[in-house]
Design an enzyme around this catalytic site. Structure first.
Site, PDB file in Angstrom:
ATOM      1  N   GLY A  13       0.761  -1.249   0.000  1.00  0.00           N
ATOM      2  CA  GLY A  13       0.000   0.000   0.000  1.00  0.00           C
ATOM      3  C   GLY A  13       0.786   1.290   0.000  1.00  0.00           C
ATOM      4  O   GLY A  13       0.332   2.302  -0.517  1.00  0.00           O
ATOM      5  N   GLU A  25       3.522   3.890   6.327  1.00  0.00           N
ATOM      6  CA  GLU A  25       2.323   3.087   6.038  1.00  0.00           C
ATOM      7  C   GLU A  25       1.330   3.897   5.221  1.00  0.00           C
ATOM      8  O   GLU A  25       1.345   5.131   5.270  1.00  0.00           O
ATOM      9  CB  GLU A  25       1.646   2.674   7.348  1.00  0.00           C
ATOM     10  CG  GLU A  25       1.716   1.211   7.685  1.00  0.00           C
ATOM     11  CD  GLU A  25       0.987   0.261   6.751  1.00  0.00           C
ATOM     12  OE1 GLU A  25       0.818   0.542   5.547  1.00  0.00           O
ATOM     13  OE2 GLU A  25       0.598  -0.813   7.233  1.00  0.00           O
ATOM     14  N   ASP A  26       0.492   3.199   4.472  1.00  0.00           N
ATOM     15  CA  ASP A  26      -0.592   3.899   3.773  1.00  0.00           C
ATOM     16  C   ASP A  26      -1.716   4.234   4.742  1.00  0.00           C
ATOM     17  O   ASP A  26      -2.212   5.348   4.765  1.00  0.00           O
ATOM     18  CB  ASP A  26      -1.119   3.057   2.583  1.00  0.00           C
ATOM     19  CG  ASP A  26      -1.540   1.633   2.979  1.00  0.00           C
ATOM     20  OD1 ASP A  26      -1.284   1.201   4.117  1.00  0.00           O
ATOM     21  OD2 ASP A  26      -2.141   0.950   2.129  1.00  0.00           O
ATOM     22  N   ASP A  46      -5.615   1.167  10.534  1.00  0.00           N
ATOM     23  CA  ASP A  46      -7.026   0.886  10.818  1.00  0.00           C
ATOM     24  C   ASP A  46      -7.133   0.412  12.273  1.00  0.00           C
ATOM     25  O   ASP A  46      -7.166   1.228  13.188  1.00  0.00           O
ATOM     26  CB  ASP A  46      -7.503  -0.162   9.794  1.00  0.00           C
ATOM     27  CG  ASP A  46      -8.994  -0.410   9.833  1.00  0.00           C
ATOM     28  OD1 ASP A  46      -9.459  -1.092  10.763  1.00  0.00           O
ATOM     29  OD2 ASP A  46      -9.706   0.075   8.924  1.00  0.00           O
ATOM     30  N   LYS A  73      -7.242   5.925  10.965  1.00  0.00           N
ATOM     31  CA  LYS A  73      -8.650   5.824  11.379  1.00  0.00           C
ATOM     32  C   LYS A  73      -8.689   5.755  12.909  1.00  0.00           C
ATOM     33  O   LYS A  73      -8.715   4.658  13.477  1.00  0.00           O
ATOM     34  CB  LYS A  73      -9.288   4.552  10.789  1.00  0.00           C
ATOM     35  CG  LYS A  73      -9.401   4.527   9.272  1.00  0.00           C
ATOM     36  CD  LYS A  73     -10.048   3.220   8.790  1.00  0.00           C
ATOM     37  CE  LYS A  73     -10.276   3.241   7.288  1.00  0.00           C
ATOM     38  NZ  LYS A  73     -10.749   1.939   6.766  1.00  0.00           N
ATOM     39  N   PHE A  78     -14.340   2.773   4.099  1.00  0.00           N
ATOM     40  CA  PHE A  78     -13.335   2.037   3.335  1.00  0.00           C
ATOM     41  C   PHE A  78     -12.794   2.906   2.210  1.00  0.00           C
ATOM     42  O   PHE A  78     -13.550   3.521   1.464  1.00  0.00           O
ATOM     43  CB  PHE A  78     -13.927   0.737   2.767  1.00  0.00           C
ATOM     44  CG  PHE A  78     -12.887  -0.126   2.142  1.00  0.00           C
ATOM     45  CD1 PHE A  78     -12.027  -0.879   2.929  1.00  0.00           C
ATOM     46  CD2 PHE A  78     -12.722  -0.155   0.762  1.00  0.00           C
ATOM     47  CE1 PHE A  78     -11.035  -1.654   2.351  1.00  0.00           C
ATOM     48  CE2 PHE A  78     -11.730  -0.927   0.179  1.00  0.00           C
ATOM     49  CZ  PHE A  78     -10.882  -1.672   0.978  1.00  0.00           C
ATOM     50  N   ASP A 126      -5.848  -0.436  -1.927  1.00  0.00           N
ATOM     51  CA  ASP A 126      -6.583  -1.299  -2.845  1.00  0.00           C
ATOM     52  C   ASP A 126      -7.897  -1.787  -2.290  1.00  0.00           C
ATOM     53  O   ASP A 126      -8.100  -1.832  -1.075  1.00  0.00           O
ATOM     54  CB  ASP A 126      -5.732  -2.527  -3.184  1.00  0.00           C
ATOM     55  CG  ASP A 126      -5.667  -3.511  -2.014  1.00  0.00           C
ATOM     56  OD1 ASP A 126      -5.246  -3.093  -0.920  1.00  0.00           O
ATOM     57  OD2 ASP A 126      -6.055  -4.682  -2.185  1.00  0.00           O
ATOM     58  N   ARG A 168      -5.193   0.684  -6.807  1.00  0.00           N
ATOM     59  CA  ARG A 168      -3.961   1.312  -6.287  1.00  0.00           C
ATOM     60  C   ARG A 168      -3.466   2.432  -7.191  1.00  0.00           C
ATOM     61  O   ARG A 168      -2.770   3.344  -6.760  1.00  0.00           O
ATOM     62  CB  ARG A 168      -2.846   0.264  -6.145  1.00  0.00           C
ATOM     63  CG  ARG A 168      -3.135  -0.846  -5.157  1.00  0.00           C
ATOM     64  CD  ARG A 168      -1.854  -1.629  -4.859  1.00  0.00           C
ATOM     65  NE  ARG A 168      -2.113  -2.900  -4.194  1.00  0.00           N
ATOM     66  CZ  ARG A 168      -2.282  -3.070  -2.885  1.00  0.00           C
ATOM     67  NH1 ARG A 168      -2.238  -2.031  -2.083  1.00  0.00           N
ATOM     68  NH2 ARG A 168      -2.495  -4.266  -2.383  1.00  0.00           N
TER      69      ARG A 168
END
Ligand code: IMP
Ligand code: MG
Length: 182
Positions: free
Chosen positions: A48, A102-103, A106, A134, A155, A162, A168
């Site tokens: 990601g 990191e992308d 969560d 998040k 989401f 992705d 992506r």
């Protein structure tokens, strides 16, 4: 608002490409001050973070290295369920300042695992940088030093993120559109 379709889900733009670009420029400016003298190693988490890492790194003006890793999770034989494994860390990081890229964070479980795993290699410091966070989804306490955007629990896809492998390549970050209730 224009919608795009990926597999069974419809998405609309949540964070536009210019907004992403602007935010990454200010993260880079902050790093150019804070990390200027530490020769850090960026550890980017595949898949990601590849676009974020590429865009961020080109705006850094200090000496630094980058390494790409992957956190593979699979269901083990134990009843505890998920087993994780860190793949690709093949350079020594002892005594070095590490910045994890990191992308999205969560639940935070992936990042928590990564921090604990990297700590075993005795870096002088570990800082977390995530393009997206998040906060309401976090299940473990995490100190995120550099955050691009705080988002809700929706989401997201695009800009590296992705949906089942797709999306992506999208330049904007999109959010899934709630199916309209009849
Ligand atoms: P966590 O362990 O629950 O924090 O999840 C982290 C990983 O889940 C991220 O590295 C992403 O690969 C994936 N993920 C979490 N939220 C999203 C999302 O909204 N879109 C795409 N991938 C996501
Ligand atoms: Mg990821």
């Amino acid at each position: 608002m224009e919608h795009i379709q990926i597999k069974d889900l419809a998405f609309q733009i949540h964070i536009s490409e210019p907004k992403i670009r602007q935010r990454i420029a200010s993260l880079a400016a902050q790093m150019n001050v804070e990390l200027a003298t530490t020769s850090p190693i960026f550890i980017a988490v595949l898949n990601g973070s590849f676009i974020f890492a590429a865009d961020l790194l080109r705006q850094l003006d200090f000496a630094c290295e980058i390494q790409f890793v992957k956190v593979a999770s699979y269901h083990g034989m134990q009843s505890s369920g998920q087993v994780q494994e860190l793949i690709g860390l093949n350079i020594p990081i002892e005594g070095r300042e590490v910045i994890i890229l990191e992308d999205i964070i969560d639940s935070g479980l992936t990042m928590d695992y990564l921090v604990k795993e990297l700590a075993k290699a005795k870096p002088s410091q570990i800082k977390i940088c995530s393009l997206l966070l998040k906060p309401k989804a976090l299940k473990v306490p995490l100190e995120v030093h550099f955050t691009g955007f705080e988002v809700g629990n929706e989401f997201l896809v695009g800009y590296g993120l992705d949906y089942d492998g797709f999306g992506r390549n999208l330049p904007h970050i999109y959010q899934a559109v709630e199916p309209t209730k009849e």
